[in-house]
Design a protein around this motif. Structure first.
Motif, PDB file in Angstrom:
ATOM      1  N   GLU A 308      54.065   9.427   1.439  1.00 39.41           N
ATOM      2  CA  GLU A 308      52.287   9.501   1.004  1.00 39.41           C
ATOM      3  C   GLU A 308      51.629  10.729   0.512  1.00 39.41           C
ATOM      4  O   GLU A 308      50.675  11.395   0.415  1.00 39.41           O
ATOM      5  N   ASN A 309      52.360  11.765   2.291  1.00 44.71           N
ATOM      6  CA  ASN A 309      51.522  13.150   2.074  1.00 44.71           C
ATOM      7  C   ASN A 309      52.012  13.736   0.890  1.00 44.71           C
ATOM      8  O   ASN A 309      51.074  14.750   0.822  1.00 44.71           O
ATOM      9  N   ASN A 310      53.123  13.032   0.446  1.00 43.45           N
ATOM     10  CA  ASN A 310      53.830  14.144  -1.055  1.00 43.45           C
ATOM     11  C   ASN A 310      53.514  13.683  -2.485  1.00 43.45           C
ATOM     12  O   ASN A 310      53.905  14.103  -3.077  1.00 43.45           O
ATOM     13  N   PHE A 311      52.659  12.324  -1.771  1.00 39.52           N
ATOM     14  CA  PHE A 311      52.062  11.887  -3.379  1.00 39.52           C
ATOM     15  C   PHE A 311      51.555  12.665  -4.694  1.00 39.52           C
ATOM     16  O   PHE A 311      50.853  13.220  -4.108  1.00 39.52           O
ATOM     17  N   ASN A 312      51.634  12.402  -5.179  1.00 39.19           N
ATOM     18  CA  ASN A 312      51.423  14.318  -6.575  1.00 39.19           C
ATOM     19  C   ASN A 312      51.420  12.793  -7.711  1.00 39.19           C
ATOM     20  O   ASN A 312      52.535  12.571  -7.913  1.00 39.19           O
ATOM     21  N   VAL A 313      50.885  13.043  -8.710  1.00 33.99           N
ATOM     22  CA  VAL A 313      50.433  11.575 -10.074  1.00 33.99           C
ATOM     23  C   VAL A 313      51.900  12.459 -10.790  1.00 33.99           C
ATOM     24  O   VAL A 313      52.286  11.763 -11.215  1.00 33.99           O
ATOM     25  N   LYS A 314      51.385  13.584 -10.714  1.00 33.26           N
ATOM     26  CA  LYS A 314      52.757  14.217 -11.938  1.00 33.26           C
ATOM     27  C   LYS A 314      54.358  13.861 -11.407  1.00 33.26           C
ATOM     28  O   LYS A 314      54.521  13.534 -12.253  1.00 33.26           O
ATOM     29  N   ASP A 315      54.304  14.230 -10.511  1.00 31.35           N
ATOM     30  CA  ASP A 315      55.456  14.505  -9.609  1.00 31.35           C
ATOM     31  C   ASP A 315      55.930  12.951  -9.738  1.00 31.35           C
ATOM     32  O   ASP A 315      57.250  12.629  -9.809  1.00 31.35           O
ATOM     33  N   PHE A 316      55.342  11.727  -9.282  1.00 30.90           N
ATOM     34  CA  PHE A 316      55.477  10.357  -8.679  1.00 30.90           C
ATOM     35  C   PHE A 316      55.968  10.116 -10.933  1.00 30.90           C
ATOM     36  O   PHE A 316      56.505   8.926 -11.158  1.00 30.90           O
TER      37      PHE A 316
END
Length: 357
Positions: A308-316
């Protein structure tokens, strides 16, 4: 004779603790045991008419004075029930909701065993481990247990609901010839904010045009239901949005990909159904229990983990659309997920009950 034996099951707090208790209660009843579930009021959401149950007070440990007062009330309620019914054994399924009952076990000298759903032992189970007869583990390795209590650990797996168990015989099929690609998004019974507010954003106009064959089942928090429905409608994406899906067995069988948390219940239901998954562990659980759970699936190539700390809309967004196009990867995760399934965990636990009483 088994008919004379009584087993109480202490549970509550969330579906992840309650569903395993219900599964074991069903198996115990099948074999002639008398059962009673002792839980907090959350249990009423999942209660089955064929089970005796007792609702007691429970508070989150040391959170507030009112919480401590609830624990004390729950202790006296559980103690009264135990003294009246005199169970031969009590099974604790973790969570703060079991604290009053386990305290009452010690006070009344009633033997008990513990079941841990996670790969890292929870606070309540760890607190009572030294008093337990056995500690039943869902994973082959259980972390966080004190050295002197390790000899009590028995691997059983995590009990799965009967309607989910049946999915073990289902076969994963990648959609072809214009079939819909079905995505099941679950954020736990509380409908976590990241699943409600941010995940819908991975579906935008560009990808909606490219991926018209999506059908999404999306669990969100109450305040996001209308907005999420409108979002999918605007993009012309077929979607069913709700705070809770009661037909989870049907949705798991349909799903081509699951996006969810990494609670033990979610993971083992995913494993039994043999469905590929993208897991976003909850970061607020003690000792990062969900992350430890998720990593066991990632290590076995049974799921993809996004912290979750690494969550990014574009990357996901890129990860998601790359994954749904990768038939080979999805089929591989499906096969490996099913290898991690344990469909007789309830029987394993009942066997331990038999050996003790």
């Amino acid at each position: 004779m088994n008919k004379a034996k009584k087993v109480f099951l202490a549970t509550g707090g969330s579906g992840g603790h309650i569903f395993p208790a219900i599964s074991v209660a069903e198996k115990l009843k099948e074999q002639g045991y008398s059962t009673c579930i002792i839980a907090d009021k959350i249990y009423e959401k999942y209660a089955k008419n064929n089970f005796d149950y007792k609702i007691i007070d429970a508070g989150k440990i040391l959170k507030s004075f009112s919480s401590l007062r609830s624990i004390v009330r729950g202790f006296f309620q559980a103690k009264t029930e135990i003294k009246a019914e005199k169970p031969d054994l009590i099974i604790g399924f973790g969570s703060y909701a079991t604290l009053p009952t386990l305290l009452a076990c010690i006070w009344t000298k009633t033997p008990f065993i513990l079941h841990e759903q996670n790969a890292y032992i929870g606070k309540i189970n760890k607190l009572f481990a030294k008093y337990a007869k056995k500690i039943m583990a869902s994973y082959h390795e259980l972390y966080g247990v004190k050295f002197k209590d390790m000899e009590k650990i028995v691997y059983t797996g995590s009990p799965i609901r009967k309607d989910i168990q049946k999915l073990y015989n289902s076969t994963y099929k990648y959609p072809e010839n214009g079939e819909k690609f079905i995505v099941l998004i679950t954020g736990g019974s509380a409908g976590a904010r990241i699943f409600s507010e941010f995940l819908p954003k991975i579906f935008d106009e560009q990808h909606a045009k490219q991926e018209s064959n999506l059908h999404i089942y999306h669990q969100v928090r109450e305040e996001f239901v209308d907005g999420t429905k409108e979002h999918y409608k605007k993009l012309n994406i077929e979607a069913e949005v709700s705070t809770f899906f009661s037909n989870m067995n049907e949705l798991l069988e349909k799903a081509n990909l699951i996006i969810g948390r990494a609670g033990s219940g979610t993971l083992f239901e995913t494993a039994v159904s043999g469905r590929p998954s993208i897991l976003i562990p909850l970061i607020s659980t003690g000792n990062n229990r969900q992350e430890v759970n998720a990593k066991t699936f990632e290590t076995n190539n049974a799921g993809i983990v996004v912290l979750e700390n690494n969550f990014n809309v574009k990357d996901f967004q890129k990860l998601f659309f790359d994954t749904i196009k990768n038939k080979e990867k999805l089929v591989e995760m499906s096969v490996n997920a099913k290898k991690m399934a344990v469909i007789d965990a309830d029987k394993n636990i009942v066997d331990i009950v038999k050996s003790l009483i």
